[in-house]
Motif scaffolding. Structure first.
Motif, PDB file in Angstrom:
ATOM      1  N   GLU A 161       0.807  -1.218   0.000  1.00  0.00           N
ATOM      2  CA  GLU A 161       0.000   0.000   0.000  1.00  0.00           C
ATOM      3  C   GLU A 161       0.842   1.272   0.000  1.00  0.00           C
ATOM      4  N   HIS A 162       2.085   1.179   0.455  1.00  0.00           N
ATOM      5  CA  HIS A 162       2.946   2.356   0.547  1.00  0.00           C
ATOM      6  C   HIS A 162       3.804   2.576  -0.690  1.00  0.00           C
ATOM      7  N   LEU A 163       3.701   1.689  -1.669  1.00  0.00           N
ATOM      8  CA  LEU A 163       4.515   1.869  -2.875  1.00  0.00           C
ATOM      9  C   LEU A 163       4.099   3.139  -3.618  1.00  0.00           C
ATOM     10  N   PRO A 164       5.049   3.943  -4.061  1.00  0.00           N
ATOM     11  CA  PRO A 164       4.697   5.109  -4.885  1.00  0.00           C
ATOM     12  C   PRO A 164       4.092   4.651  -6.213  1.00  0.00           C
ATOM     13  N   PRO A 165       3.205   5.432  -6.803  1.00  0.00           N
ATOM     14  CA  PRO A 165       2.576   5.032  -8.068  1.00  0.00           C
ATOM     15  C   PRO A 165       3.584   4.678  -9.159  1.00  0.00           C
ATOM     16  N   LYS A 166       4.664   5.443  -9.277  1.00  0.00           N
ATOM     17  CA  LYS A 166       5.645   5.171 -10.322  1.00  0.00           C
ATOM     18  C   LYS A 166       6.327   3.825 -10.110  1.00  0.00           C
ATOM     19  N   VAL A 167       6.612   3.481  -8.874  1.00  0.00           N
ATOM     20  CA  VAL A 167       7.257   2.201  -8.573  1.00  0.00           C
ATOM     21  C   VAL A 167       6.298   1.052  -8.872  1.00  0.00           C
ATOM     22  N   LEU A 168       5.035   1.198  -8.467  1.00  0.00           N
ATOM     23  CA  LEU A 168       4.044   0.158  -8.756  1.00  0.00           C
ATOM     24  C   LEU A 168       3.874  -0.018 -10.262  1.00  0.00           C
ATOM     25  N   GLY A 213      -0.897  -5.557  -6.360  1.00  0.00           N
ATOM     26  CA  GLY A 213      -1.739  -4.566  -7.010  1.00  0.00           C
ATOM     27  C   GLY A 213      -3.102  -4.442  -6.369  1.00  0.00           C
ATOM     28  N   SER A 214      -3.679  -5.566  -5.974  1.00  0.00           N
ATOM     29  CA  SER A 214      -4.986  -5.555  -5.332  1.00  0.00           C
ATOM     30  C   SER A 214      -4.938  -4.784  -4.012  1.00  0.00           C
ATOM     31  N   SER A 215      -3.913  -5.031  -3.217  1.00  0.00           N
ATOM     32  CA  SER A 215      -3.780  -4.331  -1.931  1.00  0.00           C
ATOM     33  C   SER A 215      -3.627  -2.832  -2.139  1.00  0.00           C
ATOM     34  N   TRP A 216      -2.833  -2.456  -3.120  1.00  0.00           N
ATOM     35  CA  TRP A 216      -2.601  -1.027  -3.377  1.00  0.00           C
ATOM     36  C   TRP A 216      -3.883  -0.344  -3.837  1.00  0.00           C
ATOM     37  N   LEU A 217      -4.611  -0.976  -4.748  1.00  0.00           N
ATOM     38  CA  LEU A 217      -5.808  -0.350  -5.313  1.00  0.00           C
ATOM     39  C   LEU A 217      -6.960  -0.286  -4.314  1.00  0.00           C
ATOM     40  N   ARG A 218      -7.007  -1.167  -3.342  1.00  0.00           N
ATOM     41  CA  ARG A 218      -8.096  -1.170  -2.360  1.00  0.00           C
ATOM     42  C   ARG A 218      -7.811  -0.238  -1.183  1.00  0.00           C
ATOM     43  N   ASP A 219      -6.621   0.305  -1.136  1.00  0.00           N
ATOM     44  CA  ASP A 219      -6.270   1.213  -0.048  1.00  0.00           C
ATOM     45  C   ASP A 219      -6.971   2.562  -0.242  1.00  0.00           C
ATOM     46  N   GLN A 220      -7.643   3.047   0.796  1.00  0.00           N
ATOM     47  CA  GLN A 220      -8.425   4.276   0.693  1.00  0.00           C
ATOM     48  C   GLN A 220      -7.556   5.497   0.418  1.00  0.00           C
ATOM     49  N   THR A 221      -6.365   5.529   0.988  1.00  0.00           N
ATOM     50  CA  THR A 221      -5.478   6.678   0.758  1.00  0.00           C
ATOM     51  C   THR A 221      -5.044   6.753  -0.699  1.00  0.00           C
ATOM     52  N   ASN A 222      -4.746   5.605  -1.288  1.00  0.00           N
ATOM     53  CA  ASN A 222      -4.302   5.591  -2.688  1.00  0.00           C
ATOM     54  C   ASN A 222      -5.409   6.001  -3.647  1.00  0.00           C
ATOM     55  N   ARG A 248      -8.759 -13.518 -14.611  1.00  0.00           N
ATOM     56  CA  ARG A 248      -9.471 -13.173 -13.380  1.00  0.00           C
ATOM     57  C   ARG A 248     -10.600 -12.174 -13.707  1.00  0.00           C
ATOM     58  N   PHE A 249     -11.583 -12.622 -14.464  1.00  0.00           N
ATOM     59  CA  PHE A 249     -12.619 -11.716 -14.960  1.00  0.00           C
ATOM     60  C   PHE A 249     -13.590 -11.292 -13.862  1.00  0.00           C
ATOM     61  N   GLU A 250     -13.972 -12.207 -13.005  1.00  0.00           N
ATOM     62  CA  GLU A 250     -14.896 -11.855 -11.924  1.00  0.00           C
ATOM     63  C   GLU A 250     -14.247 -10.858 -10.963  1.00  0.00           C
ATOM     64  N   GLY A 251     -12.989 -11.091 -10.647  1.00  0.00           N
ATOM     65  CA  GLY A 251     -12.278 -10.153  -9.780  1.00  0.00           C
ATOM     66  C   GLY A 251     -12.123  -8.790 -10.423  1.00  0.00           C
TER      67      GLY A 251
END
Length: 255
Positions: free
Chosen positions: A95-102, A122-131, A154-157
């Motif tokens: 969740e703390h990765l900078p956008p450019k690094v991700l 990626g899932s953890s980063w995108l679900r983080d409210q701060t991000n 992973r279409f359902e996800g």
């Protein structure tokens, strides 16, 4: 009287100097191992904090740039398997990765056809409210869909992630859902073609094996006949024709 620009803190200045050295080693000298060493030294000098600093560049920006150079250097040495763990030792959680690094990590593991490495990150980063408040969020969501979720089927996800995202407008959401639907259709077509090809291969294999089995059965039958004939001939040669009764005595009894 013109004011002087604020001086960088000593730690940030040291990290910035190491960043400059690392960039030169990467681009000009192509000494990738030395570039990684400078990046590691720079990140270590900044410590765990990533907050803004008083200089023209924050410590967080310097740290991000050091990681970007380090990722590129590791990739040049074909040490891409180490990239994610190397980055997380400085940011600790996805969740703390900078956008450019991700972004670089997603593109790298997609290029080497290992998108599953970035699935949970990626899932953890995108679900983080701060991000979700970051301006890069929408582009990273699209990147994650196209380079991680859809290639893995992973279409359902993917649909769940898009429908549950409240920071993109309805038009973009519909575009994402349309891309997911199209990718699902292409995936299904590939699966059907692969299944049909496997069935044809199985049928061809059965035909070949059937022909071989028939030939083998024929050879075994001929061999059995040949062995049977040889056995009868051998018995005939060993016993010979039967002599008439008394013939032997007649022959030997004559003076």
């Amino acid at each position: 009287m013109r004011s002087e620009p604020p001086a960088w803190p000593p730690v940030s200045a040291q990290a910035a100097s190491l960043l400059e050295e690392a960039a030169d080693l990467l681009v000009l000298h192509r000494d990738f191992a030395a570039a990684v060493e400078r990046c590691e030294a720079g990140c270590d000098s900044l410590g765990p904090g990533t907050g803004p600093g008083p200089g023209p560049e924050s410590s967080a920006e310097v740290k991000c740039s050091l990681c970007v150079v380090g990722i590129q250097a590791l990739a040049e040495m074909n040490r891409w398997r180490e990239v994610l763990s190397w980055v997380l030792q400085y940011y600790h959680v996805p969740e703390h990765l900078p956008p450019k690094v991700l972004e670089l990590c997603i593109l790298l593991y997609s290029k080497v056809r290992e998108p599953q490495v970035m699935l949970e990150v990626g899932s953890s980063w995108l679900r983080d409210q701060t991000n979700k408040s970051l301006p890069e969020y929408g582009s990273l969501l699209e990147l994650y869909l196209l380079h991680v979720l859809l290639p893995l089927g992973r279409f359902e996800g993917a649909e769940e992630l898009v429908r549950g995202c409240g920071v993109i407008d309805s038009e973009r959401q519909l575009a994402f859902l349309g891309a997911i639907c199209e990718s699902r259709c292409q995936w299904t077509q590939r699966e059907e073609m692969l299944s049909a090809a496997e069935e044809q291969q199985d049928a061809a294999t059965e035909t070949v094996l059937g022909a071989l089995s028939q030939k083998l059965l024929t050879l075994l039958t001929l061999l059995r006949r040949a062995l049977s004939f040889s056995h009868i001939a051998a018995i005939h040669l060993q016993t010979g024709p039967a002599l008439p009764t008394g013939l032997g005595s007649c022959i030997f009894s004559n003076p």
